[in-house]
Design an enzyme around this catalytic site. Structure first.
Site, short mmCIF file in Angstrom:
data_model
loop_
_atom_site.label_atom_id
_atom_site.label_comp_id
_atom_site.label_asym_id
_atom_site.label_seq_id
_atom_site.Cartn_x
_atom_site.Cartn_y
_atom_site.Cartn_z
N HIS A 1 -4.20 -2.79 -6.07
CA HIS A 1 -3.43 -1.68 -6.61
C HIS A 1 -4.39 -0.63 -7.16
O HIS A 1 -5.27 -0.94 -7.94
CB HIS A 1 -2.48 -2.17 -7.70
CG HIS A 1 -1.40 -3.07 -7.18
ND1 HIS A 1 -0.66 -3.90 -7.97
CD2 HIS A 1 -0.95 -3.26 -5.91
CE1 HIS A 1 0.22 -4.57 -7.22
NE2 HIS A 1 0.05 -4.21 -5.96
N ASP B 1 0.81 -1.23 0.00
CA ASP B 1 0.00 0.00 0.00
C ASP B 1 0.84 1.27 0.00
O ASP B 1 0.45 2.27 0.60
CB ASP B 1 -0.97 0.00 1.19
CG ASP B 1 -1.80 -1.27 1.22
OD1 ASP B 1 -2.28 -1.66 0.15
OD2 ASP B 1 -1.90 -1.89 2.29
P1 IMP Z 1 -2.29 -12.69 2.93
O1 IMP Z 1 -1.27 -12.21 1.94
O2 IMP Z 1 -3.71 -12.45 2.46
O3 IMP Z 1 -2.03 -14.09 3.36
O4 IMP Z 1 -2.15 -11.78 4.25
C1 IMP Z 1 -0.99 -11.84 5.08
C2 IMP Z 1 -0.65 -10.46 5.62
O5 IMP Z 1 -0.23 -9.63 4.54
C3 IMP Z 1 -1.82 -9.73 6.27
O6 IMP Z 1 -1.32 -8.91 7.30
C4 IMP Z 1 -2.36 -8.86 5.14
O7 IMP Z 1 -3.03 -7.73 5.64
C5 IMP Z 1 -1.06 -8.48 4.45
N1 IMP Z 1 -1.24 -8.18 3.02
C6 IMP Z 1 -1.38 -9.06 2.01
N2 IMP Z 1 -1.50 -8.44 0.84
C7 IMP Z 1 -1.41 -7.13 1.10
C8 IMP Z 1 -1.43 -5.98 0.27
O8 IMP Z 1 -1.55 -6.02 -0.96
N3 IMP Z 1 -1.32 -4.78 0.91
C9 IMP Z 1 -1.15 -4.71 2.25
N4 IMP Z 1 -1.14 -5.76 3.07
C10 IMP Z 1 -1.25 -6.97 2.49
MG MG Z 2 -2.79 -2.13 -1.79
#
Ligand code: IMP
Ligand code: MG
Length: 335
Positions: free
Chosen positions: A43, A13
């Site tokens: 995104h 982000d």
């Molecule tokens: P997962 O990738 O859905 O397994 O989530 C694992 C961790 O990564 C969590 O804390 C999510 O909030 C974070 N996370 C996964 N993808 C993103 C993203 O695109 N932006 C920000 N945080 C992410």
């Molecule tokens: Mg994002």
């Protein structure tokens, strides 16, 4: 350019979508290829007044001449992929590698309960359970899904041919350095490595083929989900500073903290960064809102940029001054 990798230096982000869309428009990018985990990413791209939230397709789509690929390391949710292809009306320039693993409903269910949901606070998009199945060699691949057939192409071959013929290629990372399964804040992290080397591996590009690695930072740090965040502010304080953000994929409040120089330095190291971008400069310095020329940046904004450069040891080449792709100050010709 010609082969540039874009990754995030914090926890996701930071505005990769914005920086990638700017580069795609400005640098005559011929091929953009999505690396990273999968549709857990969100995104945001704003171009010509319209806002797009992308979870699967490359943010470089704003350049209508650009081929849009998804590398074999990336997990695909066919519904989200097909929806995005339709809503961006880009079927004729999209390609998906047959070896992308496919997220199924049971992966999403598993991601929305137990430790993953309650402790790690994942995005619930099924990516962790799907990567687990992939490691167990029982995930289905894109080549097994009838509806994806027309998009299948040998992505590593296309990307390497473009690089070898001197065309500009963008490799789009997802998530952020400190969400990496290897280098992040384990167990509060995503389900694979997401540094620049992993992004290259995701799309089948070897390390000798890369010319630049752009590490994207935001003017302050945010993170969603569980895990440590140094100097974290209360939600009220974040809102007061204009840092109160809501997550794209999950709608959750993002936790916020001031810019972390130590993390930024480590991110540059882990990614082999050659250039840095800083987005949301206008949130720290409102007088810079919408500025597109170096000469119109305020002294205090430039002082911040110089401080970042001296701390991280690489040049800051791109500054985001607003949500539009072109709300960007490009310092590349000054470095
Ligand atoms: P997962 O990738 O859905 O397994 O989530 C694992 C961790 O990564 C969590 O804390 C999510 O909030 C974070 N996370 C996964 N993808 C993103 C993203 O695109 N932006 C920000 N945080 C992410
Ligand atoms: Mg994002």
């Amino acid at each position: 350019m010609p082969c540039t990798v874009v990754v995030c230096g914090f926890f996701g982000d930071t505005g990769k979508g914005k920086i990638i869309s700017y580069l795609a428009l400005k640098d005559d990018v011929k091929v953009a290829v999505r690396a990273g985990v999968g549709p857990n990413a969100g995104h945001t791209v704003v171009h010509k007044g319209k806002s797009y939230k992308l979870r699967m397709l490359p943010s470089a789509f704003v350049n209508e001449k650009c081929r849009l690929l998804i590398g074999p390391g990336v997990l695909v949710n066919p519904d989200i992929f097909l929806d995005e292809v339709k809503s961006l009306d880009c079927a004729d320039r999209v390609g998906l590698d047959p070896q992308c693993a496919v997220i199924e409903p049971h992966h999403i269910e598993a991601d929305r309960r137990g430790v993953l949901a309650e402790k790690i606070k994942t995005t619930g998009s099924g990516t962790g359970p799907c990567n687990a199945d992939r490691a167990l060699r029982r995930a289905r691949l894109a080549r097994d899904v009838e509806e994806l057939k027309e998009y299948l192409t040998d992505v590593p071959l296309e990307v390497n041919q473009a690089i070898d013929s001197g065309e500009n290629v963008l490799i789009e990372g997802t998530q952020g350095t400190f969400l990496s399964l290897f280098h992040g804040t384990y167990p509060y992290c995503t389900s694979k490595d997401v540094t620049a080397s992993a992004a290259c591996s995701d799309v089948g590009v070897g390390p000798t083929k890369v010319d630049d690695v752009v590490v994207v930072f935001k003017a302050y740090v945010t993170r969603v989900g569980g895990g440590p965040l140094k100097n974290e502010l209360s939600w009220e304080e974040a809102v007061k500073r204009g840092w109160g953000e809501i997550a794209t994929v999950t709608g959750r409040k993002r936790r916020a903290a001031p810019f972390d120089f130590e993390l930024a330095r480590r991110a540059v190291m882990l990614n082999g960064g050659t250039q840095a971008a800083i987005t949301k400069i206008d949130v720290l310095f409102p007088e810079c809102k919408g500025v597109r020329e170096y000469s119109k940046l305020s002294d205090r904004a430039l002082e911040f940029v110089r401080k970042v450069e001296s701390e991280i040891g690489i040049p800051v080449t791109l500054l985001g001054t607003g949500p539009e792709a072109l709300d960007t100050v490009d310092l590349r010709d000054k470095k």
